[in-house]
Write a protein that holds these residues in place. Structure first.
Motif, mmCIF file in Angstrom:
data_model
loop_
_atom_site.group_PDB
_atom_site.id
_atom_site.type_symbol
_atom_site.label_atom_id
_atom_site.label_comp_id
_atom_site.label_asym_id
_atom_site.label_seq_id
_atom_site.Cartn_x
_atom_site.Cartn_y
_atom_site.Cartn_z
ATOM 1 N N LEU A 186 5.797 10.720 -19.475
ATOM 2 C CA LEU A 186 5.810 9.735 -20.295
ATOM 3 C C LEU A 186 7.449 9.466 -20.585
ATOM 4 N N ARG A 187 8.541 10.431 -20.063
ATOM 5 C CA ARG A 187 9.691 10.204 -20.120
ATOM 6 C C ARG A 187 10.241 10.571 -21.697
ATOM 7 N N VAL A 188 9.262 11.593 -22.418
ATOM 8 C CA VAL A 188 9.761 11.790 -23.592
ATOM 9 C C VAL A 188 10.537 12.959 -23.515
ATOM 10 N N VAL A 189 10.306 13.860 -22.746
ATOM 11 C CA VAL A 189 11.047 15.183 -22.617
ATOM 12 C C VAL A 189 11.886 15.236 -21.269
ATOM 13 N N SER A 190 12.834 16.097 -21.108
ATOM 14 C CA SER A 190 13.535 16.326 -19.977
ATOM 15 C C SER A 190 13.612 17.824 -19.703
ATOM 16 N N PHE A 191 13.915 18.317 -18.612
ATOM 17 C CA PHE A 191 14.088 19.906 -18.700
ATOM 18 C C PHE A 191 15.298 20.233 -17.890
ATOM 19 N N ARG A 192 15.563 21.343 -17.911
ATOM 20 C CA ARG A 192 16.644 22.142 -16.998
ATOM 21 C C ARG A 192 16.126 23.510 -16.712
ATOM 22 N N ARG A 193 16.298 24.050 -15.606
ATOM 23 C CA ARG A 193 16.003 25.131 -15.091
ATOM 24 C C ARG A 193 17.311 26.217 -15.277
ATOM 25 N N GLN A 194 16.868 27.465 -15.886
ATOM 26 C CA GLN A 194 18.090 28.466 -16.056
ATOM 27 C C GLN A 194 17.272 29.719 -15.446
ATOM 28 N N GLY A 195 17.581 30.292 -14.468
ATOM 29 C CA GLY A 195 17.051 31.440 -13.716
ATOM 30 C C GLY A 195 15.384 31.080 -13.825
ATOM 31 N N ARG A 196 14.720 32.024 -14.228
ATOM 32 C CA ARG A 196 13.266 31.926 -14.028
ATOM 33 C C ARG A 196 12.723 30.787 -15.121
ATOM 34 N N HIS A 197 13.494 30.508 -15.993
ATOM 35 C CA HIS A 197 13.102 29.739 -17.380
ATOM 36 C C HIS A 197 13.285 28.251 -17.161
ATOM 37 N N ILE A 198 12.563 27.405 -17.928
ATOM 38 C CA ILE A 198 12.617 25.879 -17.913
ATOM 39 C C ILE A 198 12.803 25.833 -19.201
ATOM 40 N N PHE A 199 13.916 24.903 -19.588
ATOM 41 C CA PHE A 199 14.051 24.794 -21.058
ATOM 42 C C PHE A 199 13.973 23.210 -21.263
ATOM 43 N N TYR A 200 13.241 22.788 -22.284
ATOM 44 C CA TYR A 200 12.826 21.376 -22.498
ATOM 45 C C TYR A 200 13.453 20.928 -23.542
ATOM 46 N N GLN A 201 13.827 19.623 -23.447
ATOM 47 C CA GLN A 201 14.305 18.812 -24.539
ATOM 48 C C GLN A 201 14.226 17.212 -24.677
ATOM 49 N N LEU A 202 14.333 16.756 -26.067
ATOM 50 C CA LEU A 202 13.902 15.372 -26.022
ATOM 51 C C LEU A 202 14.759 14.501 -24.876
ATOM 52 N N LEU A 203 14.134 13.616 -24.388
ATOM 53 C CA LEU A 203 14.831 12.920 -23.018
ATOM 54 C C LEU A 203 16.075 12.253 -23.795
ATOM 55 N N ASP A 204 16.058 11.369 -24.824
ATOM 56 C CA ASP A 204 17.145 10.760 -25.175
ATOM 57 C C ASP A 204 17.065 10.450 -26.867
ATOM 58 N N HIS A 205 17.881 9.628 -27.176
ATOM 59 C CA HIS A 205 18.115 9.395 -28.736
ATOM 60 C C HIS A 205 16.842 8.371 -29.167
ATOM 61 N N HIS A 206 16.363 7.996 -28.148
ATOM 62 C CA HIS A 206 15.273 6.924 -28.709
ATOM 63 C C HIS A 206 14.163 7.546 -29.162
ATOM 64 N N VAL A 207 13.791 8.570 -28.195
ATOM 65 C CA VAL A 207 12.601 9.425 -28.652
ATOM 66 C C VAL A 207 12.991 10.015 -29.868
ATOM 67 N N LEU A 208 14.161 10.624 -30.274
ATOM 68 C CA LEU A 208 14.356 11.370 -31.403
ATOM 69 C C LEU A 208 14.372 10.279 -32.803
ATOM 70 N N THR A 209 14.968 8.979 -32.280
ATOM 71 C CA THR A 209 14.788 7.692 -33.595
ATOM 72 C C THR A 209 13.389 7.481 -33.577
ATOM 73 N N LEU A 210 12.568 7.380 -32.822
ATOM 74 C CA LEU A 210 11.235 6.997 -33.017
ATOM 75 C C LEU A 210 10.404 8.176 -33.716
ATOM 76 N N TYR A 211 10.844 9.288 -33.450
ATOM 77 C CA TYR A 211 10.134 10.618 -34.111
ATOM 78 C C TYR A 211 10.472 10.629 -35.751
ATOM 79 N N GLU A 212 11.774 10.328 -35.814
ATOM 80 C CA GLU A 212 12.487 10.296 -37.247
ATOM 81 C C GLU A 212 11.910 9.193 -38.115
ATOM 82 N N ALA A 213 11.530 7.891 -37.394
ATOM 83 C CA ALA A 213 11.133 6.845 -38.264
ATOM 84 C C ALA A 213 9.558 7.168 -38.546
ATOM 85 N N VAL A 214 8.942 7.537 -37.685
ATOM 86 C CA VAL A 214 7.625 7.931 -38.278
ATOM 87 C C VAL A 214 7.564 9.097 -39.426
#
Length: 124
Positions: free
Chosen positions: A83-111
Motif C-alpha cells: 500500500l506504500r504505507v511503510v518503507s524498510f531498510r536492512r541492517q545486517g540480518r534485521h529489517i527495520f520498518y518505518q512509515l513511508l512519508d509524512h502523509h501517512v503520519l498526517t493521516l494517522y494523526e488526523a484520525v
C-alpha cells in the motif's frame, strides 16, 4: 447526469455546483482510495501503524510490543508495504520498518485527533 446538468435542472446553487464538479473525485480515484482505506481497516495493521508513528522498529520488536507472532507481523507489513504505507531498510540480518512519508503520519494523526474529539464530546 453530471453536476453541470443537475445545476441547470435544479439551479439552487449553480455556481457552487459548477465549482464542485470541477473538483469532483473521479470514479477511479475514489476506488483506489476506498481500497486504501479498506486495507487499512484492520486492527492489527492500525496497531502497527500506531507503533511506527513513534519511530522505526524491526519485525521482532513490533511482534513483542503488539504481542503478535513475527510471521503475523511480517504478513501485515507486506500488505502495508504494498500500500506504500511503510518503507524498510536492512541492517545486517534485521529489517527495520518505518512509515513511508509524512502523509501517512498526517493521516494517522488526523484520525487519532478525530477520535479524541469524538470521545471528548461524548463525555460532556
Amino acid at each position: 447526469m453530471n453536476l453541470k446538468t443537475l445545476s441547470v435542472t435544479h439551479p439552487h446553487h449553480p455556481e457552487a455546483l459548477a465549482k464542485a464538479s470541477d473538483r469532483l473525485l473521479s470514479a477511479e480515484k475514489a476506488q483506489r482510495m476506498a481500497q486504501f482505506f479498506g486495507l487499512l481497516a484492520d486492527a492489527n495493521r492500525l496497531r502497527i501503524v500506531a507503533l511506527l508513528a513513534q519511530g522505526e522498529f524491526c519485525v521482532g520488536d513490533i511482534a513483542l510490543a503488539l504481542e503478535m507472532s513475527e510471521s503475523a507481523v511480517s504478513h501485515q507489513l507486506r500488505i502495508l508495504k504494498a500500500l506504500r504505507v511503510v518503507s524498510f531498510r536492512r541492517q545486517g540480518r534485521h529489517i527495520f520498518y518505518q512509515l513511508l512519508d509524512h502523509h501517512v503520519l498526517t493521516l494517522y494523526e488526523a484520525v487519532v485527533a478525530h477520535l479524541e474529539e469524538e470521545s471528548a464530546t461524548e463525555t460532556v
